[in-house]
Design a protein around this motif. Sequence first.
Motif, PDB file in Angstrom:
ATOM      1  N   LEU A   1       2.002   2.650   3.236  1.00 46.94           N
ATOM      2  CA  LEU A   1       2.260   3.837   4.043  1.00 46.94           C
ATOM      3  C   LEU A   1       3.729   3.951   4.417  1.00 46.94           C
ATOM      4  N   TYR A   2       4.368   2.827   4.701  1.00 45.76           N
ATOM      5  CA  TYR A   2       5.792   2.852   5.025  1.00 45.76           C
ATOM      6  C   TYR A   2       6.616   3.221   3.795  1.00 45.76           C
TER       7      TYR A   2
ATOM      8  N   ALA B   1      -0.696  -4.894   3.648  1.00 51.56           N
ATOM      9  CA  ALA B   1      -0.340  -4.194   2.412  1.00 51.56           C
ATOM     10  C   ALA B   1      -0.524  -2.688   2.579  1.00 51.56           C
ATOM     11  N   SER B   2      -1.540  -2.294   3.325  1.00 55.90           N
ATOM     12  CA  SER B   2      -1.757  -0.882   3.617  1.00 55.90           C
ATOM     13  C   SER B   2      -0.583  -0.311   4.403  1.00 55.90           C
TER      14      SER B   2
ATOM     15  N   PRO C   1      15.481   1.364  -0.186  1.00 48.67           N
ATOM     16  CA  PRO C   1      15.511   2.268  -1.346  1.00 48.67           C
ATOM     17  C   PRO C   1      14.541   1.873  -2.461  1.00 48.67           C
ATOM     18  N   SER C   2      14.371   0.575  -2.680  1.00 46.13           N
ATOM     19  CA  SER C   2      13.456   0.161  -3.749  1.00 46.13           C
ATOM     20  C   SER C   2      12.013   0.521  -3.417  1.00 46.13           C
ATOM     21  N   TRP C   3      11.661   0.538  -2.137  1.00 48.23           N
ATOM     22  CA  TRP C   3      10.306   0.923  -1.732  1.00 48.23           C
ATOM     23  C   TRP C   3      10.144   2.435  -1.733  1.00 48.23           C
ATOM     24  N   ARG C   4      11.225   3.156  -1.420  1.00 50.79           N
ATOM     25  CA  ARG C   4      11.165   4.608  -1.310  1.00 50.79           C
ATOM     26  C   ARG C   4      10.799   5.262  -2.637  1.00 50.79           C
ATOM     27  N   ARG C   5      11.086   4.592  -3.744  1.00 49.24           N
ATOM     28  CA  ARG C   5      10.780   5.140  -5.064  1.00 49.24           C
ATOM     29  C   ARG C   5       9.282   5.283  -5.311  1.00 49.24           C
ATOM     30  N   ILE C   6       8.494   4.531  -4.571  1.00 53.26           N
ATOM     31  CA  ILE C   6       7.040   4.578  -4.759  1.00 53.26           C
ATOM     32  C   ILE C   6       6.490   5.943  -4.371  1.00 53.26           C
ATOM     33  N   GLY C   7       6.986   6.502  -3.286  1.00 55.55           N
ATOM     34  CA  GLY C   7       6.642   7.855  -2.875  1.00 55.55           C
ATOM     35  C   GLY C   7       5.182   8.036  -2.499  1.00 55.55           C
ATOM     36  N   ARG C   8       4.586   9.104  -2.996  1.00 50.59           N
ATOM     37  CA  ARG C   8       3.210   9.448  -2.634  1.00 50.59           C
ATOM     38  C   ARG C   8       2.185   8.432  -3.101  1.00 50.59           C
TER      39      ARG C   8
ATOM     40  N   TRP D   1      -1.073   7.011  -0.836  1.00 44.02           N
ATOM     41  CA  TRP D   1      -2.473   6.950  -1.268  1.00 44.02           C
ATOM     42  C   TRP D   1      -2.958   5.515  -1.385  1.00 44.02           C
ATOM     43  N   LEU D   2      -2.110   4.649  -1.882  1.00 47.15           N
ATOM     44  CA  LEU D   2      -2.478   3.234  -1.966  1.00 47.15           C
ATOM     45  C   LEU D   2      -2.651   2.641  -0.571  1.00 47.15           C
ATOM     46  N   GLY D   3      -1.793   3.031   0.360  1.00 48.48           N
ATOM     47  CA  GLY D   3      -1.904   2.568   1.740  1.00 48.48           C
ATOM     48  C   GLY D   3      -3.203   3.012   2.390  1.00 48.48           C
ATOM     49  N   LEU D   4      -3.605   4.246   2.156  1.00 49.93           N
ATOM     50  CA  LEU D   4      -4.866   4.738   2.714  1.00 49.93           C
ATOM     51  C   LEU D   4      -6.065   4.024   2.098  1.00 49.93           C
ATOM     52  N   LEU D   5      -6.020   3.793   0.801  1.00 51.28           N
ATOM     53  CA  LEU D   5      -7.108   3.079   0.133  1.00 51.28           C
ATOM     54  C   LEU D   5      -7.206   1.645   0.652  1.00 51.28           C
TER      55      LEU D   5
END
Length: 99
Positions: free
Chosen positions: A25-26, A20-21, A35-42, A46-50
């Motif tokens: 990050l991806y 999930a991390s 495209p649906s994932w790209r909307r998440i952005g920053r 931050w969620l990936g790092l957490l």
Amino acid sequence: MQGDDAMAWMSMAAALAAWASAAGLYAGSRHCRWPSWRRIGRVGTWLGLLLAVVALALWMRALGAGAGLCAMLGSWMLALMALPYMAGMRVGGNAGSDA
């Protein structure tokens, strides 16, 4: 036997957190091909790092410090390499040929 079951569940949770991390990050990357994932952005970054910290803590709790670090990096890097490859297969399969 009960300790083995707890370690198995913790290892599975750690692996899922690592994947999930990597997905977060991806999704936060400029190179994301979905495209649906790209909307998440920053938020994805931050969620990936957490989730990476959570995965590391879970792996270390299940296996100890050294083996937990190796397991975290191994599962995390596998996911970080697999996600762009899967996105390329999915997007590339829908794209037309240049020939």
